[in-house]
Scaffold this motif. Structure first.
Motif, mmCIF file in Angstrom:
data_model
loop_
_atom_site.group_PDB
_atom_site.id
_atom_site.type_symbol
_atom_site.label_atom_id
_atom_site.label_comp_id
_atom_site.label_asym_id
_atom_site.label_seq_id
_atom_site.Cartn_x
_atom_site.Cartn_y
_atom_site.Cartn_z
ATOM 1 N N THR A 188 0.831 -1.205 0.000
ATOM 2 C CA THR A 188 0.000 0.000 0.000
ATOM 3 C C THR A 188 0.860 1.247 0.000
ATOM 4 O O THR A 188 0.641 2.183 -0.780
ATOM 5 N N LEU A 191 2.657 1.831 -3.403
ATOM 6 C CA LEU A 191 1.779 2.423 -4.418
ATOM 7 C C LEU A 191 1.488 3.888 -4.104
ATOM 8 O O LEU A 191 1.537 4.751 -4.990
ATOM 9 N N ILE A 195 2.078 8.029 -6.185
ATOM 10 C CA ILE A 195 0.986 8.823 -6.766
ATOM 11 C C ILE A 195 0.548 9.990 -5.880
ATOM 12 O O ILE A 195 -0.183 10.867 -6.343
ATOM 13 N N ARG A 290 -9.169 2.432 -2.814
ATOM 14 C CA ARG A 290 -8.728 1.819 -4.071
ATOM 15 C C ARG A 290 -7.317 1.238 -3.946
ATOM 16 O O ARG A 290 -7.017 0.162 -4.477
ATOM 17 N N ILE A 291 -6.446 1.970 -3.250
ATOM 18 C CA ILE A 291 -5.062 1.497 -3.099
ATOM 19 C C ILE A 291 -5.017 0.235 -2.249
ATOM 20 O O ILE A 291 -4.363 -0.759 -2.608
ATOM 21 N N ASP A 329 -8.870 0.195 -10.078
ATOM 22 C CA ASP A 329 -8.594 1.485 -10.709
ATOM 23 C C ASP A 329 -7.570 1.235 -11.822
ATOM 24 O O ASP A 329 -6.485 0.712 -11.558
ATOM 25 N N LEU A 332 -4.046 2.538 -11.107
ATOM 26 C CA LEU A 332 -3.379 1.784 -10.049
ATOM 27 C C LEU A 332 -2.971 0.399 -10.534
ATOM 28 O O LEU A 332 -1.918 -0.122 -10.143
ATOM 29 N N ALA A 336 0.750 -0.928 -10.348
ATOM 30 C CA ALA A 336 1.094 -2.148 -9.622
ATOM 31 C C ALA A 336 1.879 -3.110 -10.504
ATOM 32 O O ALA A 336 2.843 -3.743 -10.049
#
Length: 367
Positions: A188, A191, A195, A290-291, A329, A332, A336
């Motif tokens: 988490t 990521l 962003i 979302r993450i 998403d 994302l 990933a």
């Protein structure tokens, strides 16, 4: 009367540094003669030079500034205003040294942030007394500020430990290992830091992510530990755990608990609106939800479970790409996949350990 300098003495093991600012060399000489035996002195003959010295990133900041008011080009008021507007110099006490006696001038100076006035002509004894007093007050303020910081950090650490204990409680309820919770929290953060240009937010999601399934505390063990497929009625109950977690963690004013509550509520929502509990879609789902959703699924896919073998990196990438715009998403999902080598490294750092009944000490999350 108690002398404040006795209560909060200036550290005599290292002389305090004082910046003397006056466009008249004779005035500088008088101030220097009063203070040179007890302090390290710096000198500026203009406002611009004073700012250059005080704001020099490569030099220690002065501990106090004696500042003339009436100077050409940039007067003392402007210098003081600029010092107080700069976070790196705002804490430095400023004493105006001036021939002005008007009460309005003094009030204006205090409004700008000065701590005192010394009027000309002055005596060396008066200068030393004022300087000593304000250095002691400044030292006191610094000590109090440090204490507040330490206590604030202690409260933050305690809060994080409580959250970690809650996460560990969920481990007792569920079949997932502690290592999974640790890994998905690190994924988490990985990521998020690519962003979100806000380190405090990134750290907050890292600390909040372990709480994503805390609502499972309210779900029956018979459902959580059922080896086979859930019945429709059992599945309805299971879908309540995001709501339960959000209620456990909800907070009006604590950013960490608020984020944890949002994550708990939204980490099972899907980009195409087919998730639960509220069928949110696309940007209706908060970014933190979302993450965590994609981080949680990726590590679960790559982990061994009683009902499945671990997926390979290639299988996981294929699934994430296939679910882009559906479960995940799209942005994302692409990120990933790009960061998959780093995700693999995280998994290697925090493997499941069969010797630990919880999989891993939860407190490894802090490292």
């Amino acid at each position: 009367m108690t002398n404040i300098s006795n209560l909060y003495p200036v550290d005599d093991t290292q002389q305090a540094s004082i910046l003397l600012v006056d466009d008249t060399p004779e005035n500088i000489d008088l101030l220097a003669a009063s203070l040179r035996d007890d302090y390290q002195l710096k000198v500026a003959l203009s406002g611009a030079r004073a700012l250059a010295i005080a704001q020099d990133k490569d030099m220690p900041k002065p501990d106090l500034i004696l500042l003339d008011v009436m100077m050409p080009e940039m007067d003392g008021y402007e210098v003081c205003s600029r010092l107080k507007a700069d976070p790196t110099t705002a804490h430095i006490p400023v004493i105006f040294v001036t021939a002005k006696h008007d009460a309005g001038d003094e009030e204006y100076g205090f409004d700008l942030g000065a701590v005192d006035y010394i009027t000309k002509p002055f005596t060396p004894r008066l200068v030393r007394a004022r300087v000593r007093t304000h250095l002691a007050l400044h030292n006191q303020n610094q000590q109090l500020f440090k204490q507040v910081q330490e206590r604030t950090q202690a409260l933050q650490d305690s809060k994080i430990r409580i959250i970690q204990h809650l996460g560990r409680a969920v481990e007792y309820k569920d079949n997932e290992t502690g290592a999974h919770v640790i890994r998905m929290s690190h994924i988490t953060r990985l990521l998020a830091e690519h962003i979100v240009n806000d380190q405090a937010w990134v750290e907050r999601i890292f600390q909040a992510a372990p709480m994503h399934d805390v609502g499972k505390i309210g779900i029956s063990d018979d459902i959580l530990r059922k080896p086979g497929k859930l019945t429709p009625e059992e599945w309805v109950q299971m879908k309540h755990h995001p709501l339960i977690g959000a209620q456990i963690l909800e907070s009006d004013d604590d950013p960490l608990l608020l984020m944890a509550s949002v994550i708990s509520l939204t980490h099972h929502e899907k980009w195409d609106g087919s998730g639960y509990p509220n069928n949110l879609m696309a940007d209706q789902i908060p970014l933190e939800g979302r993450i965590v959703a994609i981080a949680d699924v990726i590590d679960a896919l790559m982990s061994k479970r009683p009902y499945k073998e671990p997926w390979t990196t290639e299988q996981t990438i294929e699934y994430v790409d296939e679910q882009k715009g559906k479960h995940f998403d799209p942005g994302l999902a692409d990120l990933a996949i790009k960061l998959m080598p780093h995700i693999v490294e995280i998994r290697a750092l925090y493997p499941d350990e069969p010797s630990d009944p919880l999989g891993y000490s939860f407190f490894k999350l802090a490292h």
